[in-house]
Design an enzyme around this catalytic site. Structure first.
Site, mmCIF file in Angstrom:
data_model
loop_
_atom_site.group_PDB
_atom_site.id
_atom_site.type_symbol
_atom_site.label_atom_id
_atom_site.label_comp_id
_atom_site.label_asym_id
_atom_site.label_seq_id
_atom_site.Cartn_x
_atom_site.Cartn_y
_atom_site.Cartn_z
ATOM 1 N N GLY A 234 0.850 -1.180 0.000
ATOM 2 C CA GLY A 234 0.000 0.000 0.000
ATOM 3 C C GLY A 234 0.885 1.228 0.000
ATOM 4 O O GLY A 234 1.950 1.190 -0.578
ATOM 5 N N SER A 235 0.453 2.300 0.647
ATOM 6 C CA SER A 235 1.314 3.473 0.792
ATOM 7 C C SER A 235 0.494 4.703 1.102
ATOM 8 O O SER A 235 -0.697 4.782 0.791
ATOM 9 C CB SER A 235 2.147 3.773 -0.460
ATOM 10 O OG SER A 235 2.996 2.716 -0.786
ATOM 11 N N ASN A 236 1.141 5.684 1.713
ATOM 12 C CA ASN A 236 0.662 7.052 1.786
ATOM 13 C C ASN A 236 1.712 7.946 1.136
ATOM 14 O O ASN A 236 2.912 7.656 1.198
ATOM 15 C CB ASN A 236 0.510 7.538 3.231
ATOM 16 C CG ASN A 236 -0.339 6.633 4.086
ATOM 17 O OD1 ASN A 236 -1.488 6.381 3.779
ATOM 18 N ND2 ASN A 236 0.230 6.145 5.180
ATOM 19 N N ASN A 506 -4.121 4.980 -1.154
ATOM 20 C CA ASN A 506 -4.575 3.751 -1.819
ATOM 21 C C ASN A 506 -6.060 3.691 -2.118
ATOM 22 O O ASN A 506 -6.541 2.661 -2.590
ATOM 23 C CB ASN A 506 -4.155 2.494 -1.053
ATOM 24 C CG ASN A 506 -2.666 2.444 -0.800
ATOM 25 O OD1 ASN A 506 -2.233 2.298 0.329
ATOM 26 N ND2 ASN A 506 -1.877 2.598 -1.855
#
Length: 791
Positions: A234-236, A506
């Site tokens: 995922g990620s921010n 995401n």
């Protein structure tokens, strides 16, 4: 030592003729010729600053340095892409999942041997740019293979994971390219490997009634398959424009959530070709470029996008032969690929795969989407990234960019990102968000005209299109500006320029900036006007508040990264405590109520009450459907603040709360134990407490760990915050950058850099990046190594 480094840099700036490329042949396992070399300057935490005179030498230094830190993980990946896992590890063991969804070595080998036998990657390498990789990228790959091989030749492997293993050996340029191909198709063919390798035509006695899977069940399974909350990545990321920063320059905070073990780890470096390239950041293991990073003018990060990078074609079969399908009434015979896999202590396994004009026939997608092959119907998977070996060219364009405009132009020219968004900022104060990824050209109009009955349910629900493969008019066509047929052109990509903030966690592109929602894109890119995840909601609240305050600096980015606010608690904690008080007399919950009431709503290592809330919240959200969890439903007019007001009257509420209390007491864990006492990793026999929280809690600093009460709680991180970077500029020649590689640079437990940054992470400390030459040379731990091929 400083004079040695400067001499090395000076030598590397001298003009030198490039050697001819070595043959990319599996039979040639000797190190490439050409006398390649590089200078590597190591600074704190084992971060290499690689200087070379050209791209082949830069690849050489990168391959050498990656091998020094990660030789066992890299070697394991090369065994995978060669299709040799069953030979070395047995057919029934499981790969680490970093390069495909295969659950057993045999299915992994059947797929990758098929890719190898078909010459898929060789054909991509031979494709002229821009549809194929550039000369510079091919030189980087050639150099990387030579550097890896030279390290193996000149050093002894000490990592216990592969010391003296017969599966560790030299690689070729083709191996490096195959690894890049595997990464490109992770979201497409890589999801369907079990179904591709198991697909066999039905026998003559097979019934006709099983042709179509249940539409509603399949749509639900597809929605789960592509849901961000179920992903292992995922990620921010957020970019702030100069409108809200202290000095009018941009800021970038990148927080990718990737696996902490295995072949999808990041690795840090700086790559320099004087006068040509100077970029610092993180590379996925086995790649020769910086995938996420910064230079003196721009910084960027990626988040896993919601675009569905594959589609299905439902085939109408010839009643007399299920390996023949009809297009506009004309028969086309499937292509048979017979694959042979050597197996340890057993006879080779021989299996035939079936391919169509659309791609491979498969009988399932993931573990839960059945696609049965009957006498009348089969399904073929179309993955446009199976023709995409351009990702490294996109990364190289970013590394050379001088502005966010240059980055957008690099995306337009290379079109190489398979499954990620891009968020960027520059020193002139510009911000950028774009979902520029390689997606099948599924327009909503095409889906309306050409979806099968199954597709009419799966496409709105998940973005997975199932098109009628029997009609030629249902082909994907070609967009203007697209570098390959069947994908969207650059003008169709969601794009946001120069917003005060541009953020993604995401969810789809819709709320990259809540004040300026992005709409008008096709469903395959993602949805609009639907509930956002708690992580997105919390992130938008945080970054919008930061932008509203203004005067932002890199220090503000650092505070945001480790604020560890729990959005679920911000929404529900007061309601939970009140309900807990009502229930306490009957369920002996008074201590739990007090613990939750005193908790600060954060997931810091010292937070008391965070563990109890975490165990309760997981149980509650697992037992209550999302629409029933809240009393105030979602509203597209207020997507960040809704839904809200926890439904504490739901029957599972009391059970989840009392169950969490009983669980912790049975495990001997105090209800008010500090989170870090039971969320930790062990490195070198030492326990390191870990802060952050799971997807369900919505914490920006995401940490996913397996629960094992007998081992003390969350005793190992599976995936989460990985290569974190906070980058800005102050008007000087050097970027202002703070970085952190949470799991450290080396997977070798004997390395000095196996746990050093992990210790920094647990203490919420950062590494001050040494980007400019003067800062590199001032490192108190500077070590200079000149690496070269032996003659």
């Amino acid at each position: 030592m400083g004079r040695l480094a400067l001499t090395g840099v000076a030598l590397l700036t001298a003009a030198a003729a490039l050697p001819p490329p070595a043959a990319a042949d599996d039979r040639d396992r000797r190190p490439s010729g050409g006398g390649l070399s590089a200078v590597i300057r190591y600074t704190e935490h084992g971060i290499p600053h690689i200087v070379a005179k050209d791209y082949a030498d830069l690849g050489f230094g990168t391959g050498w340095a990656q091998a020094a830190d990660q030789v066992c993980v890299l070697a394991d990946g090369f065994v995978t892409v060669r299709g040799e896992r069953s030979r070395h590890f047995g057919p029934d063991a499981a790969p680490d999942g970093s390069l495909s969804s295969a659950t057993k070595n045999l299915s992994s080998d059947l797929y990758f041997r098929g890719v190898r036998d078909a010459g898929t990657v060789e054909n991509l390498l031979a494709t002229p740019a821009p549809a194929g990789p550039s000369r510079e990228v091919k030189e980087l790959m050639r150099g990387w293979a030579a550097g890896y091989n030279a390290w193996l030749e000149q050093n002894r492997v000490t990592d216990p994971a592969c010391r003296d293993a017969d599966w560790v050996g030299p690689v070729t340029t083709l191996d490096v390219a195959r690894r890049g191909f595997a990464v490109a198709v992770l979201g497409g063919q890589g999801r369907g490997i079990e179904g591709i390798t198991a697909a066999q035509p039905p026998g003559r006695t097979a019934g006709l009634a099983s042709a179509a899977p249940g539409a509603e069940d399949t749509a639900g399974a597809a929605r789960e398959l592509f849901a961000a909350e179920n992903a292992d990545m995922g990620s921010n990321a957020v970019a702030f424009s100069g409108k809200v920063t202290a000095n009018g320059r941009g800021l970038l905070l990148g927080n990718p959530h990737y696996p902490w073990q295995g072949g999808r780890r990041f690795w840090q470096s700086q790559q320099t070709i004087p006068g040509e390239l100077n970029v610092s950041g993180a590379s996925l293991l086995g790649t020769s470029v910086v995938n996420i990073g910064f230079n003196d003018r721009v910084a960027w990060s990626h988040t896993v996008a919601t675009g569905v990078p594959l589609n299905l074609h439902q085939l109408s079969l010839d009643p007399a032969d299920p390996t023949v399908y009809l297009v506009d009434g004309k028969p086309e015979r499937m292509t048979r690929r017979t694959v042979t896999v050597p197996v340890r202590s057993g006879d080779p396994v021989i299996r035939t795969q079936y391919w169509t004009r659309y791609g491979p026939v498969l009988t399932s997608l993931g573990a839960s989407v059945p696609l049965p092959w009957s006498r009348t119907t089969a399904y073929a998977l179309h993955d446009p990234n199976a023709r995409n070996l351009r990702g490294s060219d996109t990364a190289l364009a970013f590394g050379r960019a001088r502005s966010t405009d240059d980055m957008a132009e690099g995306l337009r020219r290379t079109q190489g990102l398979p499954w990620v968004n891009t968020i960027a900022a520059d020193s002139a104060g510009h911000s950028l968000f774009t979902q520029s990824q390689v997606l099948p050209r599924i327009t909503d109009d095409l889906a309306q005209r050409c979806s099968t009955p199954l597709g009419r349910v799966t496409y709105p629900a998940s973005g997975l299109a199932v098109l009628d493969g029997s009609r030629g008019e249902c082909g994907l066509g070609k967009d203007a500006g697209a570098v390959q047929p069947g994908v969207f052109g650059p003008s169709r990509m969601p794009l946001l320029r120069d917003a005060a903030y541009a953020e993604n966690s995401n969810d789809s592109a819709w709320l990259a900036n809540a004040d300026h929602p992005l709409t008008g894109y096709e469903r395959v890119f993602g949805n609009v006007g639907t509930p956002r995840s708690l992580r997105t909601r919390g992130a938008v609240e945080d970054v919008a508040a930061m932008a509203g305050r203004g005067g932002l600096t890199v220090a503000d980015l650092q505070r945001q990264q480790f604020a560890n606010r729990v959005p679920a608690a911000s929404l529900a904690l007061d309601d939970i405590v009140r309900a807990c008080r009502r229930l306490s007399a009957d369920l002996s919950l008074s201590e739990a109520c007090d613990v939750l009431d005193r908790w600060n709503g954060a997931a810091d290592t010292g937070s008391r009450g965070a563990l109890l809330f975490d165990r309760f919240w997981r149980a509650l959200t697992a037992s209550v459907p999302a629409p029933e969890l809240w009393k105030v439903p979602f509203s597209a007019a207020d997507p960040v603040a809704t839904p809200n007001t926890l439904n504490t009257d739901a029957p599972p509420f009391a059970k989840a709360l009392s169950g969490a209390v009983a669980e912790l007491r049975a495990a001997g864990m105090a209800l008010d134990a500090p989170l870090g006492q039971h969320q930790f990793v062990v490195r070198g026999g030492k326990r390191f407490p870990v802060h952050g929280g799971t997807e369900a809690l919505g914490v920006w600093n995401k940490i996913e760990a397996g629960w094992n009460a007998a081992a003390g709680g969350y005793s190992e991180v599976v995936h989460g915050s990985s290569h974190v970077q906070a980058v800005g500029w102050d008007g000087g020649r050097c970027p202002v950058a703070r970085t952190l590689l949470t799991y450290s640079q080396s997977s070798n437990p004997l390395s000095a850099h196996h746990r050093d940054q992990t210790e920094l992470f647990t203490d919420e400390r950062w590494v001050t990046s040494r980007f400019c030459e003067r800062d590199i040379m001032r490192s108190p731990e500077l070590e200079v190594v000149r690496v070269r091929e032996r003659g």
